[in-house]
Design an enzyme around this catalytic site. Structure first.
Site, mmCIF file in Angstrom:
data_model
loop_
_atom_site.group_PDB
_atom_site.id
_atom_site.type_symbol
_atom_site.label_atom_id
_atom_site.label_comp_id
_atom_site.label_asym_id
_atom_site.label_seq_id
_atom_site.Cartn_x
_atom_site.Cartn_y
_atom_site.Cartn_z
ATOM 1 N N TYR A 288 -4.573 1.355 -5.837
ATOM 2 C CA TYR A 288 -3.019 1.310 -5.258
ATOM 3 C C TYR A 288 -2.731 2.861 -5.088
ATOM 4 O O TYR A 288 -2.429 3.079 -3.950
ATOM 5 C CB TYR A 288 -1.986 0.918 -6.041
ATOM 6 C CG TYR A 288 -0.693 0.790 -5.766
ATOM 7 C CD1 TYR A 288 -0.376 -0.613 -4.724
ATOM 8 C CD2 TYR A 288 0.322 1.617 -6.029
ATOM 9 C CE1 TYR A 288 1.054 -0.441 -4.045
ATOM 10 C CE2 TYR A 288 1.562 1.457 -5.582
ATOM 11 C CZ TYR A 288 1.934 0.545 -4.540
ATOM 12 O OH TYR A 288 3.131 0.353 -3.965
ATOM 13 N N SER B 219 3.955 6.000 -1.643
ATOM 14 C CA SER B 219 4.572 5.675 -2.987
ATOM 15 C C SER B 219 4.509 6.741 -4.020
ATOM 16 O O SER B 219 3.575 7.963 -3.691
ATOM 17 C CB SER B 219 3.639 4.395 -3.608
ATOM 18 O OG SER B 219 4.015 4.476 -5.069
HETATM 19 N N1 LIG Z 1 8.755 -1.885 -5.022
HETATM 20 C C1 LIG Z 1 8.421 -0.629 -5.435
HETATM 21 O O1 LIG Z 1 8.666 -0.169 -6.296
HETATM 22 C C2 LIG Z 1 7.554 0.188 -4.389
HETATM 23 C C3 LIG Z 1 7.472 1.331 -4.808
HETATM 24 C C4 LIG Z 1 6.502 2.277 -3.835
HETATM 25 C C5 LIG Z 1 5.928 1.661 -2.677
HETATM 26 N N2 LIG Z 1 6.302 0.479 -2.328
HETATM 27 C C6 LIG Z 1 5.920 -0.162 -1.150
HETATM 28 O O2 LIG Z 1 6.732 -0.755 -0.489
HETATM 29 C C7 LIG Z 1 6.150 -1.624 0.268
HETATM 30 C C8 LIG Z 1 6.877 -2.881 0.197
HETATM 31 O O3 LIG Z 1 6.733 -3.505 -0.852
HETATM 32 P P1 LIG Z 1 7.893 -4.578 -1.630
HETATM 33 O O4 LIG Z 1 7.855 -3.329 -2.812
HETATM 34 O O5 LIG Z 1 9.053 -4.661 -1.007
HETATM 35 O O6 LIG Z 1 6.946 -5.657 -2.163
HETATM 36 P P2 LIG Z 1 6.873 -7.100 -1.795
HETATM 37 O O7 LIG Z 1 5.987 -7.866 -2.442
HETATM 38 O O8 LIG Z 1 8.299 -7.664 -2.095
HETATM 39 O O9 LIG Z 1 6.879 -7.127 -0.272
HETATM 40 C C9 LIG Z 1 5.628 -6.875 0.268
HETATM 41 C C10 LIG Z 1 5.273 -7.742 1.640
HETATM 42 O O10 LIG Z 1 4.022 -7.466 1.993
HETATM 43 C C11 LIG Z 1 3.377 -8.959 2.469
HETATM 44 N N3 LIG Z 1 1.967 -8.415 2.525
HETATM 45 C C12 LIG Z 1 1.285 -8.476 1.907
HETATM 46 N N4 LIG Z 1 -0.098 -8.365 2.325
HETATM 47 C C13 LIG Z 1 0.096 -8.505 3.689
HETATM 48 C C14 LIG Z 1 -0.798 -8.827 4.695
HETATM 49 N N5 LIG Z 1 -2.219 -8.631 4.502
HETATM 50 N N6 LIG Z 1 -0.376 -8.912 5.942
HETATM 51 C C15 LIG Z 1 1.047 -8.894 6.202
HETATM 52 N N7 LIG Z 1 1.877 -8.723 5.297
HETATM 53 C C16 LIG Z 1 1.379 -8.721 3.799
HETATM 54 C C17 LIG Z 1 3.998 -9.864 1.583
HETATM 55 O O11 LIG Z 1 3.791 -11.113 2.010
HETATM 56 C C18 LIG Z 1 5.249 -9.258 1.060
HETATM 57 O O12 LIG Z 1 6.240 -9.819 2.139
HETATM 58 C C19 LIG Z 1 4.459 -1.594 -0.055
HETATM 59 O O13 LIG Z 1 3.805 -0.991 0.932
HETATM 60 C C20 LIG Z 1 4.724 -1.218 -1.267
HETATM 61 O O14 LIG Z 1 3.600 -0.836 -1.686
HETATM 62 C C21 LIG Z 1 7.207 -0.371 -3.272
#
Ligand SMILES: NC(=O)c1ccc[n+]([C@@H]2O[C@H](COP(=O)([O-])OP(=O)(O)OC[C@H]3O[C@@H](n4cnc5c(N)ncnc54)[C@H](O)[C@@H]3O)[C@@H](O)[C@H]2O)c1
Length: 252
Positions: free
Chosen positions: A153, A140
């Site tokens: 985080y 991230s």
């Molecule tokens: N959205 C952003 O702005 C952003 C920015 C930087 C990084 N990220 C990273 O991108 C990745 C995807 O996240 P997102 O933004 O799509 O969020 P999201 O909440 O839409 O998706 C995250 C998914 O991870 C699943 N999850 C959570 N804990 C879990 C576990 N213990 N075992 C299995 N699955 C689990 C959730 O059920 C969910 O479906 C994450 O690693 C997040 O940290 C997101």
């Protein structure tokens, strides 16, 4: 163009946001996709949206050693091996650092960092057997630029980045590539609920400094999914041990 025809790819976090968009994009490019997540309902929705016979779904808690190993072996057994692993599962929990409980800290590290390790460790034998395996891990921008109220985080995502560099160096000679996706703010389950995930008295002015430079505001998760599809394809055959930042110029 179907540049991923017959590629066997396991995606975690597949029930929402970026992971779901990635599943749909990989399927559209011809891959066979094992969609894994802790949310059964979300996985059902992803499967329905996919409407494909090339998707399988697997319930997994990536932070649990046995669950992670079980999901990887089920996916590999279904497909007869694995060519790529996309570790998109993740959680965000914000707190003022002096109020961050050990429980919150351990949970965030446990899912984001330890979960990435557990899934990768289980998948490595299959990825090495494929001869040109790929691991795409989700770091991230919070790992490399200041993001307030996100100490746990940010630390977890910094750990993911370092872990990925180790992998790339350790297994590069065996054909494995490992890359860090580094998204900025992307619309997803995390960002759409960010008000609930941050402390009540959050200084939003500080957080809004992280807005994209490009017009259109926070984009949808397909902006990241297309880049993941490139990274697991042969178009990225010379990309490993590095970060790919997708943030619309929010951090310059
Ligand atoms: N959205 C952003 O702005 C952003 C920015 C930087 C990084 N990220 C990273 O991108 C990745 C995807 O996240 P997102 O933004 O799509 O969020 P999201 O909440 O839409 O998706 C995250 C998914 O991870 C699943 N999850 C959570 N804990 C879990 C576990 N213990 N075992 C299995 N699955 C689990 C959730 O059920 C969910 O479906 C994450 O690693 C997040 O940290 C997101």
């Amino acid at each position: 163009m179907e540049r991923l025809t017959d590629r066997r790819i396991l995606v975690t976090g597949a029930a929402s946001g970026i992971g779901r968009a990635t599943v749909l994009r990989l399927l559209a490019e011809g891959a066979r996709v094992a969609a894994a997540d802790v949310s059964d309902d979300g996985l059902k929705e992803t499967e329905a949206l996919a409407g494909s016979d090339r998707i399988t779904t697997h319930r997994v808690d990536v932070s649990d050693e046995a669950s992670a190993a079980g999901a990887v072996s089920a996916a590999a057994a279904e497909f007869g091996g694995l060519d790529a692993l996309v570790n998109a599962a993740g959680i965000l929990r914000g707190a003022h650092t002096h109020e961050c409980s050990l429980e919150l800290w351990n949970r965030v590290i446990g899912v984001n960092l330890t979960g990435t390790f557990l899934m990768t460790r289980a998948a490595l034998p299959h990825l090495l057997e494929s001869g040109s395996g790929v691991v795409v891990n989700f770091s991230s921008t919070s790992a490399f630029f200041a993001h307030p109220f996100m100490a746990a985080y940010s630390a977890s995502k910094g750990g993911v980045a370092s872990f990925t560099h180790s992998l790339a160096q350790e297994y590069g000679k065996r054909g494995l590539r490992a890359v860090n996706m580094v998204p900025g703010g992307i619309s997803s389950g995390i960002t759409d609920n960010i008000g609930d995930l941050m402390p009540a008295d959050t200084d939003w002015e500080l957080l809004l400094k992280l807005s994209p430079a490009l017009p259109g505001g926070i984009p949808g998760p397909e902006k990241v999914a297309g880049v993941v599809a490139m990274l697991v394809s042969d178009d990225a055959a010379f990309i490993t041990g590095t970060e790919i930042r997708v943030d619309g110029g929010a951090h310059q």
